[in-house]
Write an enzyme that holds these catalytic residues in place. Structure first.
Site, PDB file in Angstrom:
ATOM      1  N   ILE A  13       1.005  -1.034  -0.214  1.00  4.75           N
ATOM      2  CA  ILE A  13      -0.121   0.126   0.007  1.00  4.75           C
ATOM      3  C   ILE A  13       0.981   1.320  -0.155  1.00  4.75           C
ATOM      4  O   ILE A  13       0.996   2.199  -0.605  1.00  4.75           O
ATOM      5  CB  ILE A  13      -0.955   0.092   1.233  1.00  4.75           C
ATOM      6  N   TYR A 135      -0.431  -8.473  16.072  1.00  2.10           N
ATOM      7  CA  TYR A 135      -0.418  -7.970  15.688  1.00  2.10           C
ATOM      8  C   TYR A 135      -1.208  -6.271  15.627  1.00  2.10           C
ATOM      9  O   TYR A 135      -1.083  -5.331  15.094  1.00  2.10           O
ATOM     10  CB  TYR A 135      -0.602  -8.032  13.501  1.00  2.10           C
TER      11      TYR A 135
END
Length: 245
Positions: A13, A135
């Protein structure tokens, strides 16, 4: 022309954020550990935007000395996109890369960012963290930092974004629910460029927060917990020795 720093911009991204910002004519500083990977990313961007204004900034988010040195190499900056991140088994390294490095980077960049923007990229999993999901915790703490920065620092506009369900390759019927990483970059790019956005807002994909054009989303649940955000801030100051205020 403005100057934008995008961390983790050699792939994923972050690459698409850098490409889309380069199309505006801005100078895009690509923060990354690997000069080789950034050179390849720059060549790829210039194949699409031949006159792109690009620069590599050596930056290892897991190394605070590297972060400090990188921040001091810049002399002009209109926005920083805190995008870089990893998903690995080393919890400490992942937390340092995904959150603490960005926290310290913004702190050291504050003298340059007055009147500018801090754009923090989180994740869908960061909206609601379950125990044991390290995460998601690292990404949520990064998002909470963006919201807390908006509350504590009026000199910058702090906007949080997330890419929705963004994957490298999208095929039917998955494309009905998710999107590719080019579209996943749209919320971050809007967070940089849209003058109507206000500090403390969050931008995400329009369709169920998973895909589509970006829009402002309500901030709810754990992300709206101001006590939790203040705890994350205080712990981050303790761990980095930096106060972004």
């Amino acid at each position: 022309m403005p100057t934008y720093l995008v961390t983790g911009s050699n792939a994923g991204i972050g690459y698409h954020v850098a490409l889309q910002l380069a199309r505006t004519g801005a100078t895009v500083v690509m923060g990354s550990r690997s000069a080789e990977k950034v050179d390849a990313a720059m060549a790829s961007i210039r194949s699409v935007v031949p006159d792109a204004r690009l620069r590599h900034l050596q930056l290892d988010l897991a190394d605070l000395d590297s972060v400090k040195a990188a921040a001091h190499e810049l002399d002009s900056l209109d926005a920083v996109v805190c995008n870089g991140g990893v998903m690995i088994d080393d919890t400490e390294l992942m937390y340092a890369t995904n959150h603490l490095g960005h926290f310290a980077l913004v702190g050291w960049l504050m003298p340059l960012l007055a009147g500018g923007r801090v754009v923090t990229t989180g994740s869908l999993r960061g909206k609601k963290v379950k125990d044991g999901d390290d995460y998601a915790r690292s990404k949520q703490d990064q998002m909470l930092f963006g919201f807390e920065l908006a509350r504590r620092q009026s000199a910058v506009t702090s906007i949080v974004n997330h890419p929705g369900g963004a994957l490298d390759t999208i095929r039917f019927p998955v494309s009905l629910l998710l999107q590719d990483k080019e579209a996943g970059a749209w919320p971050a790019v809007q967070a940089v460029l849209d003058p109507s956005l206000r500090s403390g807002q969050m931008v995400g994909p329009r369709v169920f927060g998973l895909r589509g054009e970006p829009r402002v989303e309500p901030v709810r649940g754990q992300l709206a917990d101001v006590t939790l955000a203040a705890q994350v801030w205080d712990r981050s100051v303790e761990l980095t020795g930096v106060e972004p205020a």
